[in-house]
Design an enzyme around this catalytic site. Structure first.
Site, PDB file in Angstrom:
ATOM      1  N   ASP A   1       2.742  10.154 -10.645  1.00 20.77           N
ATOM      2  CA  ASP A   1       3.832   9.706 -11.508  1.00 20.77           C
ATOM      3  C   ASP A   1       3.567   8.254 -11.906  1.00 20.77           C
ATOM      4  O   ASP A   1       4.473   7.521 -12.274  1.00 20.77           O
ATOM      5  CB  ASP A   1       5.191   9.897 -10.847  1.00 20.77           C
ATOM      6  N   LEU A   2       2.293   7.893 -11.804  1.00 20.76           N
ATOM      7  CA  LEU A   2       1.812   6.546 -12.115  1.00 20.76           C
ATOM      8  C   LEU A   2       2.578   5.532 -11.279  1.00 20.76           C
ATOM      9  O   LEU A   2       2.566   5.627 -10.071  1.00 20.76           O
ATOM     10  CB  LEU A   2       1.841   6.287 -13.615  1.00 20.76           C
TER      11      LEU A   2
ATOM     12  N   HIS B   1      -3.418   5.082  -6.092  1.00 24.02           N
ATOM     13  CA  HIS B   1      -2.503   4.895  -4.968  1.00 24.02           C
ATOM     14  C   HIS B   1      -1.751   6.196  -4.678  1.00 24.02           C
ATOM     15  O   HIS B   1      -1.656   6.615  -3.515  1.00 24.02           O
ATOM     16  CB  HIS B   1      -1.542   3.740  -5.287  1.00 24.02           C
ATOM     17  N   ASP B   2      -1.237   6.848  -5.724  1.00 18.38           N
ATOM     18  CA  ASP B   2      -0.567   8.143  -5.551  1.00 18.38           C
ATOM     19  C   ASP B   2      -1.510   9.157  -4.921  1.00 18.38           C
ATOM     20  O   ASP B   2      -1.118   9.921  -4.036  1.00 18.38           O
ATOM     21  CB  ASP B   2      -0.089   8.703  -6.893  1.00 18.38           C
TER      22      ASP B   2
ATOM     23  N   ASP C   1      -2.230   0.754   0.688  1.00 21.96           N
ATOM     24  CA  ASP C   1      -1.499  -0.314   0.006  1.00 21.96           C
ATOM     25  C   ASP C   1      -2.419  -1.503  -0.291  1.00 21.96           C
ATOM     26  O   ASP C   1      -2.341  -2.100  -1.375  1.00 21.96           O
ATOM     27  CB  ASP C   1      -0.295  -0.757   0.835  1.00 21.96           C
TER      28      ASP C   1
END
Length: 157
Positions: free
Chosen positions: A70-71, A91-92, A112
């Site tokens: 979901d960006l 990251h997702d 992260d």
């Protein structure tokens, strides 16, 4: 009656063989965790390897990775014109796949940090006040995932 029972038994064995073969064929390759780890490190080479794999997802279909994204979630994908969407997608990818493997907690901090390094690489394209503004925005995004990322990851992404 014997012929009927033999026929049923033969059908049952054929079905079991087919199901067993399908299960074995659908099992992910044994190196799935290592490949995932190689794509979720903080380095530029790890990011570049993930970008290449993301562009050719079909080649990795046997691994069963979740490529959905979901960006930048509820934050702008391009804050102030800084193109952060690819960093958010990687990251997702890390969050979703480590969560699916049950090893999210052990990897969250590194995911992260990799996100922050990706964002800083975006900022390195700029100079002067624009770069400073980009770096400040990158830090804000990093802090948000550090603090709130676990909550979002437990909700699915």
């Amino acid at each position: 009656m014997r012929k009927v029972l033999r026929g049923i038994a033969a059908s049952f064995i054929a079905t079991l063989t087919l199901v067993g073969t399908a299960t074995a064929a659908s099992a992910a390759p044994a190196d799935k965790p290592q490949v995932l780890a190689s794509w979720t490190q903080t380095s530029a080479s790890s990011q570049n390897a993930w970008i290449a794999a993301n562009a050719n997802q079909g080649a990795w279909a046997a691994y069963g990775y979740d490529w959905s994204t979901d960006l930048c979630s509820n934050s702008p994908d391009n804050p102030f014109g800084f193109p952060f969407e690819q960093s958010c997608a990687r990251h997702d990818f890390g969050y979703r796949n480590y969560k699916a493997m049950g090893t999210f907690d052990a990897n969250k901090s590194r995911l992260d940090s990799a996100f922050y390094e990706d964002l800083k690489r975006v900022c390195n394209r700029y100079s002067g006040a624009t770069k400073s503004s980009c770096n400040a925005t990158a830090w804000t995004y990093y802090e948000a995932v550090s603090v709130f990322g676990y909550k979002n990851a437990t909700l699915g992404g």
